[in-house]
Motif scaffolding. Structure first.
Motif, short mmCIF file in Angstrom:
data_model
loop_
_atom_site.label_atom_id
_atom_site.label_comp_id
_atom_site.label_asym_id
_atom_site.label_seq_id
_atom_site.Cartn_x
_atom_site.Cartn_y
_atom_site.Cartn_z
N ASP A 76 0.80 -1.23 0.00
CA ASP A 76 0.00 0.00 0.00
C ASP A 76 0.83 1.27 0.00
N LEU A 77 2.10 1.17 0.33
CA LEU A 77 2.98 2.34 0.45
C LEU A 77 3.47 2.81 -0.90
N TYR A 124 0.22 6.94 0.47
CA TYR A 124 -0.24 5.58 0.20
C TYR A 124 -0.98 5.53 -1.13
N ASN A 128 -5.88 2.06 -0.01
CA ASN A 128 -4.92 1.35 0.84
C ASN A 128 -5.61 0.81 2.09
N SER A 130 -3.95 0.57 5.00
CA SER A 130 -3.11 1.01 6.10
C SER A 130 -3.95 1.66 7.20
N SER A 134 -2.59 9.01 3.98
CA SER A 134 -1.50 9.81 3.43
C SER A 134 -1.49 11.16 4.13
#
Length: 160
Positions: A76-77, A124, A128, A130, A134
């Motif tokens: 996801d990064l 991201y 994503n 996460s 971002s």
């Protein structure tokens, strides 16, 4: 004569402010090798995270991060960039790690702890998974060593 008195007064005031800041710990004088070494570990962490290089990231972290259950989220990064790093001189912050945080478990001493206030930006990919979004973040990084002959490693980090 007035200009000369003004210059002397300004120099004296500047000297007083500098002395007060140094005495209260709000100004770090010089760059001791321990601080530079610990700071380099944090800088490398962000470099390796941006490269999505798990093995090199692990080289900056204590063993507690080397569990097979850790989810790295590199899919996801998109990118992560260190914006700024500053040593935290507030003894309450250090004391929090040593008395109530991970330091109370691993036996770290104040001499073997460096705390940094780190500003970074992460981006991201869309959709994503996460836990973060971002954006720009400011976190504390606790960097420790076992003793004076051991390497500095990141042991804990999190939001302010």
């Amino acid at each position: 004569m007035k200009f000369k008195n003004f210059i002397i007064g300004a120099a004296l005031l500047g000297s007083i402010i500098f002395s007060v800041c140094a005495a209260t710990g709000r100004l770090k004088i010089g760059n001791d090798p321990d601080t530079k070494a610990a700071e380099t570990v944090v800088r490398n962490y962000f470099k390796y995270e941006n490269e999505k290089n798990k093995e090199k990231v692990l080289s900056t972290l204590t063993d507690r991060f080397k569990s097979p259950n850790v989810v790295w989220g590199y899919d996801d990064l998109e990118s992560i960039k260190l914006i700024g790093i500053q040593e935290e001189m507030n003894n309450n912050i250090k004391g929090s790690y040593l008395k109530d945080g991970q330091g109370s478990v691993n036996g770290t001493t104040e001499k073997n702890l460096k705390v940094f206030r780190v500003t970074y930006r992460v981006k991201y990919k869309e959709n994503n998974k996460s836990a973060q979004e971002s954006g720009k973040y400011v976190w504390w990084f606790n960097v420790i060593r076992k003793d004076e002959n051991s390497p500095w490693l990141i042991d804990d980090f999190g939001e302010l």
